[in-house]
Scaffold this active site. Structure first.
Site, mmCIF file in Angstrom:
data_model
loop_
_atom_site.group_PDB
_atom_site.id
_atom_site.type_symbol
_atom_site.label_atom_id
_atom_site.label_comp_id
_atom_site.label_asym_id
_atom_site.label_seq_id
_atom_site.Cartn_x
_atom_site.Cartn_y
_atom_site.Cartn_z
ATOM 1 N N ASP A 95 -7.531 -5.031 0.977
ATOM 2 C CA ASP A 95 -8.193 -5.777 -0.101
ATOM 3 C C ASP A 95 -7.935 -7.280 0.055
ATOM 4 O O ASP A 95 -8.834 -8.101 -0.125
ATOM 5 C CB ASP A 95 -7.699 -5.304 -1.468
ATOM 6 C CG ASP A 95 -7.995 -3.840 -1.712
ATOM 7 O OD1 ASP A 95 -9.120 -3.416 -1.427
ATOM 8 O OD2 ASP A 95 -7.094 -3.118 -2.173
ATOM 9 N N HIS A 97 0.865 -1.186 0.000
ATOM 10 C CA HIS A 97 0.000 0.000 0.000
ATOM 11 C C HIS A 97 0.897 1.230 0.000
ATOM 12 O O HIS A 97 1.814 1.341 0.830
ATOM 13 C CB HIS A 97 -0.918 0.006 1.219
ATOM 14 C CG HIS A 97 -2.067 0.954 1.107
ATOM 15 N ND1 HIS A 97 -1.908 2.334 1.094
ATOM 16 C CD2 HIS A 97 -3.411 0.735 0.990
ATOM 17 C CE1 HIS A 97 -3.089 2.912 0.982
ATOM 18 N NE2 HIS A 97 -4.008 1.960 0.902
#
Length: 408
Positions: free
Chosen positions: A347, A299
């Site tokens: 996710d 990320h």
């Protein structure tokens, strides 16, 4: 794909830096390195290198700086809603991770994000049936969740008499109803007056308290993440004075893209492919070495790991301890960190929850959309209270207009 990977020397040449600086960039999360064919050298993705080179060229001028600010660059507006720190997002000063651990529901988070004070917008009367003009669409389980919600929400707005009322109490009550309506639409159920996590869990794994708690925590940590794509889209629409239902639809539309909400489906597919491979580690290494991304890992805002994912992973490990599903998941996580240095993001964990509970990929997206709506509404309420239109200027880079050479 070989042309998409650059050697350390080529990367340093493009960026105009030394190898020591290159290693510093990697350690700070500005670039990702991948193993070369001899497993001693390192390779770098060309698009990442060129993007970083462009940022270096932009410089610090106000106009030039604005050009990079829309891609996780400079801040573009002020907000009191959420703050992103290495230990996760904070909702008006309260840690989202701590709220999840303390048993907060999505409704608790919404009250915090919307700055409701002592008033509870969820305590108002609630109609448990869909209006006749949306009932068929709202309960059509054959429709995809986001499309079903986007089709029904504009029609629900027609029955809201105070859509444009500026009183905070009224707007909070409309937002509370909208949060519940959206969740019910995402799972094709009648409106539900109880906690959102109960509605979702009952649809997917009835009477499983452990699973319901996992869904609750997932909704809490997904509720807001500053100016993500869908929140910004909702703010832009809100700045025009549009009613709450219209702004929510813009958030859902942004979420429908494969580079935003679709990331959960890609992470779900990666887990499935890795579990089916003869060796999960070899599968991950092959993808990484040929320049493919690893959906669900890494990320940009959390170079040392996504704390939201870490919190859900703790819960998953407790709930599914000793199961083959968890063992295969741990293998994928370990292999990916060894090969790429990347850790799971939110996710991945939403997709992992689905895999571990024998669910398809869709519930991962539904959890994200149901939770994130609380944040969209917070941004919308803040933007409309500010009363300013979001209208940036473009820097034209096209063909120059022809200059007239006609004599006077």
């Amino acid at each position: 794909m070989a042309n998409d990977l650059l050697s350390a020397r080529e990367t340093c040449r493009i960026l105009g830096i030394s190898q020591a600086t290159l290693y510093a960039y990697v350690s700070r999360g500005l670039l990702e390195s991948r193993p070369g064919t001899d497993h001693r050298s390192r390779l770098y993705l060309r698009q990442d290198v060129e993007r970083l080179a462009q940022r270096k060229r932009v410089g610090r001028g106000a106009a030039r700086g604005a050009a990079q600010s829309l891609d996780r660059g400079l801040p573009v507006l002020e907000t009191r809603i959420s703050l992103i720190r290495p230990d996760g997002p904070y909702y008006r000063g309260r840690s989202a991770i701590a709220m999840a651990r303390d048993g907060a529901t999505l409704e608790d988070v919404a009250r915090q994000l919307w700055d409701c004070g002592g008033l509870d917008p969820f305590a108002t009367a609630f109609e448990p049936q869909w209006p006749a003009n949306v009932a068929a669409t709202a309960t059509d389980a054959a429709l995809p969740p986001l499309e079903r919600a986007m089709a029904a929400i504009p029609l629900l707005a027609l029955d809201v008499r105070h859509s444009f009322n500026s009183a905070p109490r009224v707007r909070h009550e409309i937002a509370a109803t909208l949060l519940r309506h959206n969740a019910a639409l995402l799972v094709a159920q009648p409106p539900f007056a109880g906690p959102v996590h109960r509605l979702l869990a009952q649809c997917w794994k009835p009477d499983d308290e452990g699973f319901a708690e996992l869904v609750r925590a997932a909704l809490v940590v997904c509720a807001d993440h500053e100016l993500n794509v869908s929140a910004f889209a909702a703010r832009v629409v809100a700045s025009t004075g549009a009613h709450l239902h219209a702004t929510v639809c813009s958030g859902l539309a942004a979420l429908s893209g494969p580079r935003h909400g679709g990331a959960t489906a890609r992470a779900y597919a990666l887990i499935a492919d890795a579990r089916d491979a003869d060796s999960a580690r070899d599968f991950i290494a092959m993808r990484w070495q040929r320049g493919d991304d690893l959906p669900g890992f890494g990320h940009a805002l959390y170079p040392h790991g996504d704390p939201r994912a870490a919190e859900l992973l703790i819960r998953v490990r407790s709930l599914h301890a000793g199961t083959p599903g968890l063992a295969s998941l741990e293998t994928i996580i370990t292999a990916t960190e060894e090969v790429s240095g990347q850790r799971p993001n939110i996710d991945f964990m939403l997709a992992a929850i689905c895999h571990l509970n024998a669910l398809p990929a869709t519930p991962a997206l539904v959890m994200f959309a149901a939770g994130r709506l609380a944040g969209w509404l917070a941004h919308v309420l803040e933007q409309q209270a500010q009363g300013r239109l979001i209208r940036p200027r473009a820097s034209y880079a096209g063909v120059a207009p022809e200059t007239s050479t006609r004599a006077d």
